[in-house]
Design a protein around this motif. Structure first.
Motif, PDB file in Angstrom:
ATOM      1  N   GLU A   5       0.829  -1.203   0.000  1.00  0.00           N
ATOM      2  CA  GLU A   5       0.000   0.000   0.000  1.00  0.00           C
ATOM      3  C   GLU A   5       0.866   1.258   0.000  1.00  0.00           C
ATOM      4  N   ARG A  24      -5.831  13.351  -7.163  1.00  0.00           N
ATOM      5  CA  ARG A  24      -7.089  13.313  -6.406  1.00  0.00           C
ATOM      6  C   ARG A  24      -8.265  12.907  -7.302  1.00  0.00           C
ATOM      7  N   LEU A  27      -8.099   9.169  -7.590  1.00  0.00           N
ATOM      8  CA  LEU A  27      -8.543   8.523  -6.353  1.00  0.00           C
ATOM      9  C   LEU A  27     -10.059   8.603  -6.212  1.00  0.00           C
ATOM     10  N   GLN A  28     -10.614   9.726  -6.595  1.00  0.00           N
ATOM     11  CA  GLN A  28     -12.073   9.869  -6.521  1.00  0.00           C
ATOM     12  C   GLN A  28     -12.768   8.871  -7.449  1.00  0.00           C
ATOM     13  N   HIS A  29     -12.150   8.604  -8.599  1.00  0.00           N
ATOM     14  CA  HIS A  29     -12.759   7.710  -9.588  1.00  0.00           C
ATOM     15  C   HIS A  29     -12.520   6.233  -9.265  1.00  0.00           C
ATOM     16  N   PHE A  30     -11.262   5.896  -8.877  1.00  0.00           N
ATOM     17  CA  PHE A  30     -10.898   4.495  -8.714  1.00  0.00           C
ATOM     18  C   PHE A  30     -10.846   4.020  -7.261  1.00  0.00           C
ATOM     19  N   GLY A  31     -10.749   4.943  -6.334  1.00  0.00           N
ATOM     20  CA  GLY A  31     -10.592   4.550  -4.941  1.00  0.00           C
ATOM     21  C   GLY A  31      -9.143   4.658  -4.535  1.00  0.00           C
ATOM     22  N   LEU A  32      -8.540   3.576  -4.044  1.00  0.00           N
ATOM     23  CA  LEU A  32      -7.158   3.586  -3.568  1.00  0.00           C
ATOM     24  C   LEU A  32      -6.167   3.511  -4.726  1.00  0.00           C
ATOM     25  N   ALA A  35      -5.840   0.438  -7.081  1.00  0.00           N
ATOM     26  CA  ALA A  35      -6.871   0.309  -8.110  1.00  0.00           C
ATOM     27  C   ALA A  35      -6.537   1.167  -9.324  1.00  0.00           C
ATOM     28  N   GLY A  87      -6.265   9.002   2.236  1.00  0.00           N
ATOM     29  CA  GLY A  87      -7.346   8.077   2.567  1.00  0.00           C
ATOM     30  C   GLY A  87      -7.309   7.566   3.983  1.00  0.00           C
TER      31      GLY A  87
END
Length: 386
Positions: A5, A24, A27-32, A35, A87
């Motif tokens: 991670e 950002r 991250l908003q679209h895929f998550g972590l 991904a 996150g």
């Protein structure tokens, strides 16, 4: 956070051409981050440009070295260390609410109270910033305001720079009187470096009673562009910002502007109309910053956590405190002639009517007892009195 991670977060920050804004969005679209790096080029292009998508598919060549360096640093001693990601539940909410929150925060010091420290800082923290080349009065004001705020239970945040920043950290450490962080230093280098080197001991003491924070990877040198950028973190962590001394074009005014944009209070200490280091503060006051003459003025606006002392004051309520030395009538007369602006020996002689030998002897005594500072160019300045 496990190694995989951490590696993914470091990779996202290292990817060429992908800044914080694009990161950002990803991250908003895929998550972590993992991904993000598992996504196809076509999927990535829904969020970023074709060039950025291709860059995300290639592992940065320096990634493995940075991962090893970061993991080694995290296991170091004696100070506690951690990396807080965007996150992470411990990430400061105050920064999440700013326009440009950093992806990662490297933290060194008292991380045992990390979440509580960030929460308290957002509630009662005060950023104290100012010139790297302050007047003696400015240095004293920064130290004494910080000590008073620390005694009242507030956290002082600054940038570890020479001048006002260093004095603010020193004052906060001396006035530390609560269970949280005494002071927070937001730096413009990697946390494996101390800049300026003159503040190495100060940085160690901050780590014992507070924290040092950086958004920059380990090994990052003190590039000039880093320091204005980190100012958004200094103001973003706090309830308010105090500018002690600043020229009209200075990083301190950038911090003040960012504080206003973040909806925070801005305070400024006035100075001599003849001092270049006061003009930035005067400009802020004209624009609506609150003029303050004492730490109590700030405490009245931002109630702190500690109880007042037995005499009803909170810490060093005055912006300056008189040295505990009884003065003669000649010394008092000389201080009245000196006033509070830098003054030459010739001008003092005209105002006081004293002969040169007497004047120099009195000035030396006042300098040794902390009432007067000797400035470049053969001038003298009276330090503040209660």
């Amino acid at each position: 956070m496990d190694s995989a991670e951490l590696k993914a977060w470091l990779r996202l920050g290292l990817t060429e051409g992908v800044g914080d804004v694009s990161a950002r969005a990803l991250l908003q679209h895929f998550g972590l981050p993992d991904a993000v790096f598992s996504a196809s080029e076509a999927a990535l292009r829904e969020c970023v440009s074709p060039r950025q998508a291709l860059a995300l598919l290639r592992e940065p060549p320096e990634l493995e070295d940075l991962l090893a360096k970061t993991e080694s640093w995290l296991s170091g001693a004696p100070q506690q260390r951690c990396v807080v990601t965007l996150g992470d539940s411990a990430y400061p909410e105050a920064l999440l609410n700013t326009e440009d929150p950093p992806l990662l925060l490297y933290v060194l010091g008292r991380i045992d109270i990390l979440a509580a420290g960030f929460a308290e800082c957002s509630r009662t923290g005060v950023a104290i910033v100012g010139s790297r080349n302050p007047t003696p009065q400015g240095t004293q004001n920064a130290r004494q305001f910080s000590a008073a705020l620390g005694e009242a239970g507030m956290t002082v945040v600054s940038g570890l720079a020479l001048g006002i920043d260093g004095a603010a950290h020193e004052g906060a450490l001396s006035g530390y009187a609560h269970s949280g962080w005494s002071t927070v230093a937001v730096v413009g280098t990697g946390l494996d470096r101390v800049y300026p080197r003159a503040h190495l001991d100060l940085a160690h003491r901050i780590a014992e009673r507070g924290v040092l924070i950086s958004e920059y990877p380990l090994g990052t040198a003190p590039h000039s562009a880093n320091f204005p950028k980190r100012n958004r973190i200094i103001s973003g962590l706090c309830k308010a910002t105090l500018v002690v001394e600043a020229a009209l074009k200075s990083g301190s005014l950038i911090t003040a502007r960012m504080a206003v944009e973040q909806g925070k209070d801005v305070f400024a200490i006035p100075g001599s109309i003849h001092s270049p280091q006061a003009r930035g503060c005067h400009a802020l006051i004209k624009q609506g910053a609150k003029l303050v003459e004492s730490a109590q003025d700030i405490l009245d606006e931002l109630p702190a956590t500690s109880s007042p002392s037995s005499d009803g004051s909170v810490g060093a309520g005055s912006s300056v405190a008189a040295p505990s030395v009884e003065l003669s009538s000649l010394e008092l007369g000389l201080l009245n002639a000196l006033g509070f602006e830098p003054t030459s020996l010739d001008m003092l002689q005209q105002r006081s009517g004293m002969d040169t030998a007497t004047l120099q002897a009195l000035l030396m005594g006042l300098e040794l007892s902390g009432w007067v500072a000797r400035l470049p160019g053969g001038k003298f300045q009276q330090l503040g009195r209660a």
